[in-house]
Design an enzyme around this catalytic site. Structure first.
Site, mmCIF file in Angstrom:
data_model
loop_
_atom_site.group_PDB
_atom_site.id
_atom_site.type_symbol
_atom_site.label_atom_id
_atom_site.label_comp_id
_atom_site.label_asym_id
_atom_site.label_seq_id
_atom_site.Cartn_x
_atom_site.Cartn_y
_atom_site.Cartn_z
ATOM 1 N N LYS A 64 0.856 -1.187 0.000
ATOM 2 C CA LYS A 64 0.000 0.000 0.000
ATOM 3 C C LYS A 64 0.896 1.242 0.000
ATOM 4 O O LYS A 64 1.966 1.241 0.621
ATOM 5 C CB LYS A 64 -0.871 -0.028 1.261
ATOM 6 N N SER A 115 -9.425 -0.420 7.533
ATOM 7 C CA SER A 115 -8.925 -0.303 6.161
ATOM 8 C C SER A 115 -8.314 -1.555 5.550
ATOM 9 O O SER A 115 -8.059 -1.573 4.356
ATOM 10 C CB SER A 115 -7.885 0.804 6.077
ATOM 11 N N SER A 145 -9.472 1.955 3.336
ATOM 12 C CA SER A 145 -8.660 2.702 2.415
ATOM 13 C C SER A 145 -7.688 1.853 1.608
ATOM 14 O O SER A 145 -7.200 2.312 0.569
ATOM 15 C CB SER A 145 -7.863 3.765 3.189
HETATM 16 N N1 GLN Z 1 -12.556 4.157 6.903
HETATM 17 C C1 GLN Z 1 -11.878 4.579 8.094
HETATM 18 C C2 GLN Z 1 -11.474 6.027 7.996
HETATM 19 O O1 GLN Z 1 -11.719 6.610 6.983
HETATM 20 C C3 GLN Z 1 -10.704 3.701 8.359
HETATM 21 C C4 GLN Z 1 -9.503 4.062 7.602
HETATM 22 C C5 GLN Z 1 -8.341 3.220 7.935
HETATM 23 O O2 GLN Z 1 -8.452 2.177 8.583
HETATM 24 N N2 GLN Z 1 -7.179 3.679 7.523
HETATM 25 O O3 GLN Z 1 -10.941 6.585 8.910
#
Ligand code: GLN
Length: 473
Positions: free
Chosen positions: A76, A175, A151
């Site tokens: 990532k 994420s 994400s």
């Molecule tokens: N969807 C969550 C956020 O936007 C989690 C993101 C993540 O785990 N990096 O904060």
């Protein structure tokens, strides 16, 4: 070329010479090329991966290889890899090249893994659909009109579409697990502090965790074994010894499982996911595990607690992107203040700006106690109550997300609705405990359903064992 389901199968064919690392890299490269429209990779290290594969092939012939020899891995775009570009899905890091390698990545390399490229993600890992990337969204490989989750959307799709064997992502609020669920693969978020965060771009430092994606739970066990454990560059990482997950996964147990009534009966839950969870409960019972419904009255407070604390931490962490130290710098500013303002307004996307504003607000002197301090206290209670449940049960089973993959653009105008996609995934992060998402059937449209289990601190083995028991296409 045949796709191998598990890395152990690949390894035994590498040893007998039926297969080479170069073949494996070629196979993944051709998938990356063929499916470039999915927008998964931001950089592909074609030459470098092929050269390294050839070197590792020689090592295999000489019989001296690391544990991950021939494992093709994608990263990532939030993991530092020295000499390679890194942008965290953001325009503000335009032109930035990593100056050092993240501990987790270094450990993969030390065991002869092959890094194939850098994967698209939501900007600074903020999002649940991959639509917040400065490089455009990643598409769901099962239905191109839908999101892959976020994400770490690119990382999930890369595994689902055979662009690499394993992806390394990050999970601050879901994420790794939510995109794993949307794409029909397995995603593990270990215990907070299990894996060093050195070289991971910071979003919410008290939540951030490196996580692992694969189609195969044994691959995840092996990679976790390699990357977990003490690190002199991260003082928050646990010094607890790292179990041999690969062995532990082979010793199935009878579990005492809980499920939170409200998570399985929630109005927000898609009916097919409701059915899936009931089916999993029945399967567990029929195989001799005990499953019990419990109440968790704090459920409604978890998401707001997460979004207050994560944005507060993000606003502090992202203050370093000022146009002077890293990446993008706005051209022709009038003075230093306008350099900061213009760089940050032009460099950060809408959602990141929203979170910096929110985080700055909850940390501002007039509101600090009302929001930040209070959320810290609530977090403590959530952790204690979660730990109390896990003292009496091996695992808590729940849906990974309230719905299967939604349509591109469906939630982009409504940030609150988007945040609700994290309804079930944030508990593990707020409490700091490990959690996993695994595929468990499909909905009426053929979209994968992901179920999630959480376990007590450092009990990743239980998650891996349960996943081995339950995973189904
Ligand atoms: N969807 C969550 C956020 O936007 C989690 C993101 C993540 O785990 N990096 O904060």
């Amino acid at each position: 070329m045949k796709n191998y389901f598990s890395f152990s199968e690949i390894q035994s064919n590498l040893r007998t010479g039926k297969l080479s690392c170069v073949d494996r890299v070629q196979f993944h490269l051709s998938n990356i090329r063929e499916k470039s429209y999915l927008n998964v990779f931001l950089s592909v290290y074609e030459e470098e991966a092929l050269t390294r594969a050839a070197v590792i092939d020689k090592k295999i012939k000489n019989g001296s290889t690391g544990k991950l020899a021939g494992m093709v891995i994608g990263l990532k775009d939030v993991l530092c890899h020295k000499g390679h570009p890194l942008q965290a899905g953001s325009k503000i890091l335009h032109g930035f090249v990593s100056q050092f390698t993240a501990t987790a990545v270094q450990r993969l390399l030390d065991e002869d893994a092959i890094i194939i490229g850098r994967q698209n993600c939501d900007e600074f890992a903020m999002g649940s659909s991959n639509e917040n990337s400065a490089f455009g969204p990643v598409l769901n490989p099962i239905d191109h009109t839908r999101v892959p989750g976020g994400s770490s959307g690119g990382s999930a799709v890369a595994v689902a579409a055979d662009m690499c064997q394993v992806s390394i992502g990050s999970d601050t609020g879901g994420s790794v697990r939510q995109p794993a669920a949307f794409c029909g693969v397995i995603g593990l978020k270990p215990t907070y502090s299990r894996i060093s965060r050195f070289g991971l771009v910071a979003y919410g430092s008290s939540f951030d965790c490196i996580g692992v994606f694969s189609k195969n739970v044994e691959d995840i066990a092996l990679v976790l074994e390699v990357i977990a454990g003490a690190d002199e560059f991260d003082s928050t990482v646990s010094t607890k010894s790292v179990p041999n997950y690969s062995d532990e996964i082979m010793q199935p147990k009878k579990f005492n499982v809980a499920y939170i009534r409200d998570t399985t009966e929630s109005e927000a839950l898609q009916p097919e996911i409701k059915n899936s969870i009931q089916e999993a409960i029945a399967q567990l019972r029929s195989e001799g595990h005990t499953v019990e419904a419990i109440d968790f009255p704090l459920l409604a407070y978890i998401l707001p607690t997460y979004y207050i604390l994560a944005t507060a931490e993000a606003s502090a962490n992202l203050s370093r992107y000022d146009g002077v130290r890293y990446g993008y710098c706005s051209p022709e500013p009038k003075d230093l203040e306008s350099l900061y303002k213009k760089t940050r307004s032009e460099g950060f996307g809408k959602e990141v700006q929203r979170r910096i504003l929110l985080g700055t607000f909850v940390l501002s002197s007039n509101y600090y106690d009302a929001y930040y301090t209070k959320a810290q206290k609530v977090r403590r209670v959530i952790r204690e109550k979660t730990k109390a449940v896990l003292a009496e049960h091996d695992l808590v089973l729940m849906p990974t997300a309230p719905t299967t993959a939604f349509k591109l653009g469906e939630l982009t105008d409504n940030p609150l609705e988007m945040y609700l996609a994290d309804l079930f995934s944030v508990q593990a992060n707020v409490a700091g405990v490990p959690a996993i998402s695994f595929p468990y059937g499909k909905d009426k449209k053929g979209l994968p359903i992901g179920l999630q289990a959480i376990a007590d601190d450092f009990e990743e083995s239980k998650l891996l064992q349960l996943t081995k028991l339950l995973t189904k296409e």
